[in-house]
Each structure stands twice: as C-alpha cells, then as structure tokens.
Design a protein around this motif. Structure first.
Motif, PDB file in Angstrom:
ATOM      1  N   ILE A   5       0.857  -1.188   0.000  1.00  0.00           N
ATOM      2  CA  ILE A   5       0.000   0.000   0.000  1.00  0.00           C
ATOM      3  C   ILE A   5       0.892   1.237   0.000  1.00  0.00           C
ATOM      4  N   ASP A   6       0.739   2.018  -1.045  1.00  0.00           N
ATOM      5  CA  ASP A   6       1.537   3.241  -1.175  1.00  0.00           C
ATOM      6  C   ASP A   6       0.708   4.416  -0.644  1.00  0.00           C
ATOM      7  N   TRP A   7       1.198   5.041   0.453  1.00  0.00           N
ATOM      8  CA  TRP A   7       0.476   6.159   1.075  1.00  0.00           C
ATOM      9  C   TRP A   7       0.876   7.512   0.479  1.00  0.00           C
ATOM     10  N   GLU A   8       1.796   7.493  -0.412  1.00  0.00           N
ATOM     11  CA  GLU A   8       2.263   8.762  -0.966  1.00  0.00           C
ATOM     12  C   GLU A   8       1.162   9.404  -1.830  1.00  0.00           C
ATOM     13  N   ARG A   9       1.029  10.703  -1.695  1.00  0.00           N
ATOM     14  CA  ARG A   9       0.030  11.440  -2.448  1.00  0.00           C
ATOM     15  C   ARG A   9       0.719  12.431  -3.396  1.00  0.00           C
ATOM     16  N   PRO A  10       0.052  12.790  -4.516  1.00  0.00           N
ATOM     17  CA  PRO A  10       0.660  13.746  -5.454  1.00  0.00           C
ATOM     18  C   PRO A  10       0.900  15.085  -4.780  1.00  0.00           C
ATOM     19  N   LYS A  11       1.978  15.778  -5.209  1.00  0.00           N
ATOM     20  CA  LYS A  11       2.357  17.048  -4.591  1.00  0.00           C
ATOM     21  C   LYS A  11       1.841  18.267  -5.372  1.00  0.00           C
ATOM     22  N   PHE A  48       0.312  -5.387   3.145  1.00  0.00           N
ATOM     23  CA  PHE A  48      -0.900  -6.129   3.481  1.00  0.00           C
ATOM     24  C   PHE A  48      -0.702  -7.551   2.985  1.00  0.00           C
ATOM     25  N   LEU A  49      -0.670  -8.504   3.898  1.00  0.00           N
ATOM     26  CA  LEU A  49      -0.262  -9.879   3.565  1.00  0.00           C
ATOM     27  C   LEU A  49      -1.297 -10.851   4.099  1.00  0.00           C
ATOM     28  N   LEU A  50      -1.793 -11.736   3.241  1.00  0.00           N
ATOM     29  CA  LEU A  50      -2.777 -12.753   3.634  1.00  0.00           C
ATOM     30  C   LEU A  50      -2.174 -14.138   3.420  1.00  0.00           C
ATOM     31  N   SER A  51      -1.895 -14.834   4.513  1.00  0.00           N
ATOM     32  CA  SER A  51      -1.381 -16.203   4.411  1.00  0.00           C
ATOM     33  C   SER A  51      -2.510 -17.219   4.322  1.00  0.00           C
ATOM     34  N   HIS A  52      -3.717 -16.841   4.784  1.00  0.00           N
ATOM     35  CA  HIS A  52      -4.915 -17.660   4.673  1.00  0.00           C
ATOM     36  C   HIS A  52      -6.014 -16.811   4.032  1.00  0.00           C
ATOM     37  N   ILE A  54       1.795  -4.766   8.058  1.00  0.00           N
ATOM     38  CA  ILE A  54       2.929  -3.954   8.496  1.00  0.00           C
ATOM     39  C   ILE A  54       2.574  -2.506   8.170  1.00  0.00           C
ATOM     40  N   HIS A  55       2.404  -1.719   9.197  1.00  0.00           N
ATOM     41  CA  HIS A  55       2.000  -0.315   9.011  1.00  0.00           C
ATOM     42  C   HIS A  55       3.244   0.520   8.725  1.00  0.00           C
ATOM     43  N   GLY A  56       3.367   0.960   7.462  1.00  0.00           N
ATOM     44  CA  GLY A  56       4.531   1.736   7.064  1.00  0.00           C
ATOM     45  C   GLY A  56       4.214   3.170   6.692  1.00  0.00           C
ATOM     46  N   ARG A  57       3.050   3.663   7.131  1.00  0.00           N
ATOM     47  CA  ARG A  57       2.663   5.033   6.778  1.00  0.00           C
ATOM     48  C   ARG A  57       3.594   6.019   7.461  1.00  0.00           C
ATOM     49  N   SER A  58       4.158   6.891   6.669  1.00  0.00           N
ATOM     50  CA  SER A  58       5.134   7.830   7.205  1.00  0.00           C
ATOM     51  C   SER A  58       4.466   8.854   8.102  1.00  0.00           C
ATOM     52  N   VAL A  59       5.107   9.139   9.223  1.00  0.00           N
ATOM     53  CA  VAL A  59       4.576  10.144  10.154  1.00  0.00           C
ATOM     54  C   VAL A  59       4.773  11.553   9.615  1.00  0.00           C
ATOM     55  N   PHE A  74      -8.428   1.130  -2.029  1.00  0.00           N
ATOM     56  CA  PHE A  74      -9.337   0.377  -1.168  1.00  0.00           C
ATOM     57  C   PHE A  74      -8.657  -0.001   0.140  1.00  0.00           C
ATOM     58  N   LEU A  75      -7.470  -0.562   0.055  1.00  0.00           N
ATOM     59  CA  LEU A  75      -6.790  -0.991   1.278  1.00  0.00           C
ATOM     60  C   LEU A  75      -6.420   0.201   2.141  1.00  0.00           C
ATOM     61  N   GLY A  76      -6.032   1.337   1.497  1.00  0.00           N
ATOM     62  CA  GLY A  76      -5.722   2.530   2.276  1.00  0.00           C
ATOM     63  C   GLY A  76      -6.949   3.053   3.004  1.00  0.00           C
ATOM     64  N   SER A  77      -8.090   3.059   2.299  1.00  0.00           N
ATOM     65  CA  SER A  77      -9.319   3.518   2.943  1.00  0.00           C
ATOM     66  C   SER A  77      -9.776   2.546   4.027  1.00  0.00           C
ATOM     67  N   PHE A  78      -9.499   1.239   3.787  1.00  0.00           N
ATOM     68  CA  PHE A  78      -9.845   0.248   4.816  1.00  0.00           C
ATOM     69  C   PHE A  78      -9.044   0.502   6.090  1.00  0.00           C
ATOM     70  N   ILE A  79      -7.760   0.762   5.941  1.00  0.00           N
ATOM     71  CA  ILE A  79      -6.925   1.032   7.109  1.00  0.00           C
ATOM     72  C   ILE A  79      -7.386   2.319   7.792  1.00  0.00           C
TER      73      ILE A  79
END
Length: 997
Positions: A641-647, A780-784, A791-796, A882-887
């Motif tokens: 999931i890429d949290w980067e937004r256009p500048k 975002f990883l699904l083993s089942h 793993i939350h990697g959103r930059s502060v 979708f995954l970003g909005s879900f988080i």
C-alpha cells in the motif's frame, strides 16, 4: 721456514695422487667390464625338471651334471652314489666321490660308506634285503663292520613278543593289542586287524563302519583315506580298552564330519554315541552329564529346548567392566585345550595372538577381539595354497572362558559351539531361527585338509573344509548392574572347497565378536513414548486444523480439511520421531560410553532396524512438512500500500488533441519496487549460516574426532592411535553424535544471532519494517483466506518522496520526538499486526485482485494490449485506494478494531473470536509475519537439515558425503524458494519481476 714447512706437505700430496692412480689402474685392469649391450636374464629351471643324472644347483639356479657313478638324490639338490658304489669322500652337497664295490661284496651298508656281502638279495638302492620279521645286522655291538651282513629273526615267542620295527634295524615288542587278543604278534582270523591294532571279534561292537566324509554344502560324499585307516581302530581301542588318545582321535573324526550323526548309521559320530551310551558305568567328568569318563566332551545332548537353558539360565559367576582397576575383568580370557588329529593333547593356550583368527594382522589388533565391550569384525581373502601350507593337518580346540572368583581362585567355563553345518537326522537343525531346536557342541577346528584325501594321505586333498565364519557372541544378563553375562556362544560355519586349481582359488573368511542384551524393555519404553507423544501430536494437529479452519472462514469439514489435518499431523509426528530417536541415541551414547560397571550394551545391527525405521519415517514426514510450508509461503497474497500522495499539478500535452492541460504529479513507483525487492531478499534469510553449520559439524566430526564416539567399543576418547583396532560404527551412535553436534551448533548460532548479531550488527526483519515506514509503504499480507499480517509503514511525515535535506530534517524531528509516533494507533509504536478479516472484506479484496492478476501478472504486460495494461494499472490503484481507505476506517461496513491476543491464544496459535462483522487487528510485537519467511520457520528447517544429514549418513556411512548433499539441497531449495517467490510477488503486486534481484 715457510719453504721448509711446505716441502713435506707437497711430497705427501704427490704420494697420495700416485697411490690413487695405481688403485684406479688396478681396478680397471682387474675388475670385469660391464658392456652396455650385456643383459641380465637366465633360463628358468625348477628342481623337478633336472635329469636323473643332474642335480639342481641352489646357487646358480640351474641343473648341473652329477659326477661319475652318481645320480640325483631324493630332494634333487645333491647327488648320491649309484647302486653298487660306495662313498669314499663327501664334502657336502654334490661334492662326493664314489667307488665301485668288489664282486664278492656287491652290497652297500645303510650309511653308504662301506661295501658288504649280503646274505640274500639286494634292494633297488643296492642295500642288503632281509625277509619279513628279520632285522639287518651290519656291525658288531662295538661298531666293527662285519665282512658279511646277517638277517636276524625277531623272537615272537611268549618270552619276548618282538617284531622288526618299520626301518628293519631293530626288534621291538609287539603292539599290546596283538598280545592281549591272540597272545602272539600275529592277528589271525577271526580277530580283526585295523589301523595297526588287533581286536577280538566277540562283543557287541559294530563291524560295518562308514568311513565316508560328507560335504553337505557341495552334496559330495566319498571314502576318506584317513577315516578308512583310523576310524575303526580308534573306535575299537576307545571302547575295548578305554584308550584316551584313541577316544580323542575318534572324537576328532566326528568333528571333522561336522558332528553330524544319525542313529541308523555307524559313522564316526554314530560310533561315538554308541560308546557314550554303553559306558555310563564309567561315570562323568566334573559332574557334567554330557562328559563321559575317557571320552571327549563333544555334545550337549539332543533334547529339544536344551540350548536355551544352557545359554540363558546360569550366568557366569564373575562380572566384567569397561574401566576396571589394573585392567581387572576388562578382557575376556579365553583358553583352549588343543589336540592334534591323532588325539594327542598338545597344550593349553590362550586365544590371544590370533589362534582362531585366520586373517593375519598385528598382535594389537588381533587381541582387541577379547577386549570386553568391543565389537570386533575381521575379514579377508586367503589363497588356497597358503591354507594347504599352513594347515597340513587339523588342530582341534576345546574352548573355555577363564575367570577368577571372589576368593581369587581360577576356574574355567566351557564355551558352547553352534555349528551351522551340523546335520541331525539329515536336517541342518542349527540353521533354524528357533534356538529350541539347536544342538550345541564343544570341539572346533579351523581347517581340515586331511579328511578330503581320497586314496593317499600324501596326495593333494580333493576337498578341504575351512571355518569361513566364526562369531563369538556375549549376552548380558537382564537388569544386571555389575556386568554379569551368560556363557558366550561360538557360532561357526564351514565352507567346503573343491580343490581343482589351487593356485587360482581363494576363500573368504571372517571372525567377529558381538555383544548383545535383551532389548525388549527398551522397545516397550519406546512404544510407550511413541504412543503418548503420538497422542499429543494428534491433539496438536487437531488444534492447528481448527485454527486453520477459522482462518480460512470455513466451518465445514471436507476433504481439504482432512488433508490439512494429515499434513499437520505429519509434521507433528515427525517431531515425535525426532524426539524419540534423538533421546534414544543420546541414551545409548551416554550410558554405554560413560559406564564403568556394565549394565547396558549397544544394540546389534539387527536390533537397530527399528531405530533406523523411526529415523526414516521421521525424515519422510519432516520433508512433507517442509514442502507444505514451502508451498504455503510461495502462494501467499501480498500487496504493498503506497500512502504517498501527489504534490501538485503539472502541464501535460494531450496527444491527439493538440492542446495542453494540467494533470496531477504522478507518484514515483520506485519506492514500491525498492520495498518489494527488500521483501524478496528477506524471504530466505535464516537465523543460522547454513555453510558455517555444515562445515563446523564436519570439522568436529572428522578433524576433532567426535566420530570416534560412535565406535562400538568402550572407549570415550576422541582419538585412536593408528596401530590400534578400529571397531565398526554403531548407526545409533552415529546418529546421536551427529544430531547432537548439529543441534548444539545450530542453537549456538541462533542464540548468537538473537543476542548479539541482531542487536549490534543487523536485524533485517526490523530493518524491513523501518524501511516500510521511511518509504511510506505498508504491507498487506494474507497467508490464509481470512487471516494474515499487516505492516504499518505510513510515514509520520506525510510523504517520503522528497529530497535529501528534507529527509534528514524529518529523521531529526523523529529522533527528537517532535512528531507523532509510527504506530497505527495514535501515540503507539505498534506497526505489525496479525489480522483476521471478515468474509465481506475478503470478497471485496478478491474482486479487485481478480482484475489485477487476470493476465497472470506483469510478466506478459509488455506483450499485452494497451487497454489491458491500463486496466491492470487501474486495478492496482483501486486496490491501493481500497486498502488505504480500509486502514483509515472509511468503510464502516468493513471496519476493524484493534486488540491484544489472549495468552492462551498465543500459546495455541489460534484465534477464539471470529471476525463476523468487523475485522480484527491483533497487536503483534513479535513480528510474526516472519512465519511466511524462512526466518520464522528456523526450527523446522534446522530439524529437516539435521535429519537429511543423518539419513544420508545412515545410508552411506560417510559424513563428508552427507555434509555435501545437505548443503547442496539447501541451496537448491533456496533457489527454488527465491525463484518461485519472485514470480508470485510479481503476479500479486504488479511489480515487474526484472526489478527483483
């Protein structure tokens, strides 16, 4: 003064030069010259190829003519005078001078030095000949030569009872059996003359005896010249007169016939049994019912079930140890009473020095066979000519074990023999697996080249019989603490060899010593442990299956569920087999090698089969578990999931429209590629270094010498001197030593990795989490189907695609706590979670993911149409959004909440709460997402590698080959894991596989 001092020196030097020149000239003139063309060959001659008037010169190695009136002697290496010629000079060898005897004295004395007149005819050698029962007299009692020899008749009357001896030069008393039977020196009918003895025809002694030598292995029987000459006389003398030597000789003939007998035949053993049964009145020897007075002890009786009583009823009244004081009771002191073939007692002798070992070796290695607790094996191939030379006549042995009681009194214990060639009623009863049918014997021999002589005792034997397998087995008394043993057993097998071309024939022989103990109790304990741990494995597999069912969101029990249970059970059962085998191996290693007073003995190879089966089953099941984990890891669902937004916006030329319009600045994909590449790199990161593991274990085994602990002897030393005997390896001990070293080195590496390396050098798992945060990328990883990891990697800092100056400023602010924390929950540091998603969430994820992977990933993107590529890019952005909005809790119908796992949930590895309406994020401080990597499955990998190494070693008994193949398979599976993992990662995340290195 200087000149005067130099003069004598110069003179001496000149004299030396002249002397040296003279010597050199002398040598050149006198010594023979060696021509460059001269060769050094000579005709090959043997003594038997020389003519009758030639002898074999042992110096020149050629045939040389004898002198005048001479011929070759019996040996062929000298000359003697012709008949009618006397010696007048003899300087030894062929250097003799002969002279013809006068006409009135044509005979030659026995010593060849004088001529003499004979009273009768002459022999072929020109000596005087006398009639039967006469002796030749050539000299007076004082040595004076008679002018004419006389033939004196020996006095056969009752006053003298004399006959001529074999040389015909002396009257000796008749053989006592002649006198006792006939009161004369003649054995007339109806008396029986056999073997030079005379017996009366009265009594119950059988007259028809079988002189056949039987060779059951070849199916050949023929009349033995030795049996024909001496069987009847030995049996008669033994029965009639109780002659000790004759009884021993009869027993020897029985032993040469493999102690085989049948009550319906009168062969050697049949005769022995007849004598044994008819001499009961003589009593027994040393109160042994099988040992009759005057007779040798050959049998233990023919009652069924007698052998087990003899072998396992009465222990020896002494004990043995591995490390006794002054080497007391650390060696088996075997002694043997030896007899020649004629029944004469030779001597008592110890078996040390290779008495029963046909294979040559050093005395140290030969004597190692009798070191208590040392399993001994020796084998070789011996040429038939050597056997015929070394054993022209058999020697027989009655073996005893010497021991000392508490009062330091010496005793001997008879050692029973199991002759595998023995036939009882034409059946090989000693080859039966049931010891109750065995017939034990006493006397043995090594080589019989005598009974196989068919017509002439001086000729080459037609057949020979060799003891090709001799095994000495020692059984430990059950539950003993002081090294008590039952009587040893000698198992012997003979091979019958048809002597056709002895120079090209050979025979393989072996000698071994084995130590055994009853393994019944150990098997019971193993079965109990296997049952208990196997039951626990079933419970563990059921819990894992239940957890798996909850994680895939399926409550039904179907074929897939059963298959999954069996796979989980295979892994747990593999651990059970591993625990049992490593425990069993360490038990034998510690308790066998460390004991002083012997209470346990190693299992023999036949008893190790169950253990080897357990190891094989454990490895097969562990391999199945390993493959299951490997497949599970390469089939996971993952998305970055890429949290980067256009500048902002830029002006962009629109093709086909001829105009310019503003567009948002595209977000760089390089951060996603970089994180994906780092994920690819950590897929096969382990807590141990595989190459270091293999090389260290191999170094300890081969160089340091830990492999010597696996030898089947009592020594616990890591080194063995080259002259000493090296015992065979125990498969159980090899497994114990190698697996223990593998585990110790592996655990040391894991501890070092966790305590030192990850703290002070590099922690790739935590570094990956930090990288995600610095790259503004979440994983975002699904083993089942309904379970995975986040793993939350959103930059502060809001964005990560920036320049160096801003990046350094952001890091500085974070270090000084001037910004918020990295955690998903505000004011927390929790970045890793276990997630249980709802079915609705999974269905929505699948709809988007299906569009993303419709064309089997980006490997075909370059060859696809533009619309397909644009559709995949659109699906990627849709999934990212979708995954970003879900988080961010945008979708209230698919929301989630965060909680801690219960302790019991952590222990059992399952979740009690089902994500019905909302998904659940479990705080995970242990970075358990590594369970989809090699990193999180180190225990499985370590045990799998260990069992692979041990299985290869058990199969080929070679640690070096096992180490090489173990490392090779590690690298092969590492390559497969990386290659397939890269392809799966590319197909799941739209990352071009060419950027994954």
């Amino acid at each position: 003064m200087a000149t005067g001092g130099r003069g004598p020196v110069v003179a001496m030097a000149a004299g030396s030069i002249l002397s040296a020149a003279s010597v050199t000239l002398f040598l050149l003139l006198v010594l023979p010259r060696v021509s460059q063309a001269q060769t050094f060959f000579l005709p090959f001659r043997q003594p038997e190829t020389c003519g009758h008037n030639q002898y074999f010169d042992i110096s020149a190695l050629s045939c040389v003519a004898c002198g005048a009136n001479q011929r070759q002697d019996a040996r062929g290496t000298s000359c003697v005078c012709l008949p009618g010629f006397q010696m007048i000079s003899n300087n030894g060898g062929p250097d003799i001078i002969c002279k013809k005897c006068p006409e009135h004295m044509k005979g030659v004395t026995e010593d060849g030095w004088n001529c003499i007149s004979c009273p009768g005819g002459l022999t072929a050698e020109g000596k005087c000949h006398c009639p039967t029962d006469h002796i030749l007299v050539e000299r007076n009692i004082n040595g004076t030569l008679l002018s004419q020899a006389t033939c004196e008749l020996c006095d056969k009357s009752e006053n003298s009872f004399t006959v001529a001896n074999a040389l015909g030069n002396r009257c000796v008393r008749c053989e006592p059996t002649f006198i006792n039977t006939n009161r004369s020196c003649a054995c007339s009918e109806p008396n029986i003359l056999t073997g030079g003895l005379c017996f009366g025809s009265t009594g119950n002694f059988p007259l028809r005896m079988i002189s056949t030598a039987r060779y059951g292995e070849l199916g050949i029987s023929f009349t033995s010249e030795w049996f024909a000459k001496y069987l009847q006389s030995s049996a008669a003398a033994c029965w009639v007169y109780g002659n000790l030597t004759s009884c021993q000789a009869l027993g020897n003939i029985c032993v040469m016939n493999m102690n085989s007998y049948d009550s319906s035949t009168f062969d050697a053993c049949g005769l022995f049994q007849v004598i044994f049964e008819n001499t009961a009145a003589l009593g027994t020897v040393h109160s042994v019912s099988f040992w009759r007075q005057n007779l040798p002890w050959l049998f233990y009786g023919d009652q069924l079930g007698l052998a087990p009583q003899i072998l396992s009823t009465t222990p020896l009244p002494t004990n043995f140890s591995f490390k006794g004081e002054n080497q007391q009771n650390t060696k088996l002191k075997f002694v043997a009473a030896s007899y020649d073939v004629r029944g004469n007692f030779l001597k008592w002798q110890t078996l040390e020095g290779g008495v029963l070992q046909l294979c040559p070796d050093t005395e140290t290695r030969l004597n190692a066979a009798y070191s208590f607790g040392t399993t001994y094996q020796q084998s070789c191939e011996i040429p038939i000519p050597k056997i015929l030379t070394d054993f022209p006549n058999p020697t027989f042995y009655d073996v005893y074990l010497e021991y000392t009681d508490e009062n330091q009194h010496q005793y001997i214990w008879a050692v029973p023999v199991l002759n595998l060639n023995l036939q009882y009623k034409k059946m090989f009863v000693n080859q039966d697996s049931s010891s109750g049918k065995w017939l034990l014997t006493r006397r043995i021999f090594l080589v019989d080249a005598l009974s196989g002589r068919e017509n002439d005792l001086g000729s080459q034997p037609r057949l020979i019989r060799v003891a090709t397998q001799i095994s000495l087995s020692i059984h430990l008394v059950p539950n003993t603490k002081n090294g008590n043993i039952y009587p040893p057993l000698i198992t012997i097998a003979y091979s019958d060899i048809d002597v056709k071309d002895p120079n090209s024939q050979s025979v393989k022989v072996s000698f071994s010593v084995t130590y055994e103990m009853d393994q019944g109790e150990a098997h019971v304990q193993t079965d109990i442990a296997l049952g208990v741990l196997g039951g626990l494995a079933v419970l563990s597999s059921l819990l894992k299956t239940a957890g798996w069912k909850r994680r895939i969101g399926s409550p039904m029990i179907d074929l897939q569920t059963v298959t999954k249970f069996l796979v989980y059970y295979a892994g747990d059962l593999a651990n059970v087999f591993f625990i049992i085998t490593i425990g069993t191996g360490l038990y034998w290693l510690i308790f066998f090698k460390a004991q002083k007073s012997v209470s346990v003995l190693l299992p023999v190879p036949a008893q190790e089969e169950r253990f080897v089966t357990y190891v094989g089953c454990g490895f097969a099941l562990k391999a199945l578990q390993f493959l299951h984990k490997l497949i599970s890891q390469i089939t996971i669902d993952i998305f970055f999931i890429d949290w980067e937004r256009p500048k902002g916006k830029v002006l962009k030329t629109v093709e086909g429209e001829g105009g310019v319009r503003s567009a948002t600045v595209p977000v760089s994909i390089w951060r996603t590629y970089f994180v994906a590449n780092e994920w690819n790199e950590i897929q096969t990161v382990r807590k141990i270094n595989a190459l270091f593991q293999v090389l260290t274990v191999l170094f300890l085994l081969e160089v340091v010498g830990f492999k010597n602990l696996a030898l089947m002897d009592s020594s616990s030393s890591l080194s063995r001197s080259p002259p000493s005997y090296i015992a065979p390896y125990s498969r159980i001990l090899r497994y114990a030593v190698s697996s223990a070293l593998w585990l110790v080195i592996g655990i040391i590496q894991i501890v070092f990795f966790a305590v030192f390396y990850e703290r002070f050098i590099e922690d790739k798992i935590r570094q990956f989490v930090d990288l995600c945060c610095m790259s503004n990328i979440s994983v975002f990883l699904l083993s089942h189907r309904c379970f995975g990891y986040y793993i939350h990697g959103r930059s502060v800092h809001g964005h990560a695609d920036t320049n160096m100056e801003e990046m350094n400023m952001n890091l500085k602010r974070e270090a000084e706590n001037l910004c918020s924390q990295r955690g998903l929950v505000p004011n927390t540091d929790g970045q890793t979670f276990q997630i249980a998603i709802s079915s609705q969430m999974r269905q929505h994820y699948d709809r988007i993911h299906e569009t993303l992977t419709r064309k089997n990933g980006p490997a075909r993107l370059l060859g696809s149409s533009g619309s397909t590529f644009e559709q995949s890019v659109k699906a990627y952005h849709t999934m990212n959004k979708f995954l970003g909005s879900f988080i961010d809790h945008v979708h209230k119908e698919m929301d989630y909440f965060i909680k801690d796992k219960l302790l019991l949930e952590r222990i059992l590895g399952m979740e009690f709460m089902e994500p019905m309406e909302k998904s659940i994020f479990y705080n995970d401080e242990g970075y358990s997402f590594s369970s989809v990597l090699y990193y999180g499955n180190e225990a499985t990998l370590l045990i799998y590698d260990l069992m692979f190494f041990c299985v290869v070693d058990l199969a080929c008994q070679n640690f070096i080959l096992a180490a090489f193949l173990t490392y090779l398979q590690q690298e092969i599976f590492r390559f497969i894991r990386n290659a397939v993992g890269q392809k799966n990662l590319a197909s799941k995340t739209l990352v071009d596989q060419r950027f994954l290195i």
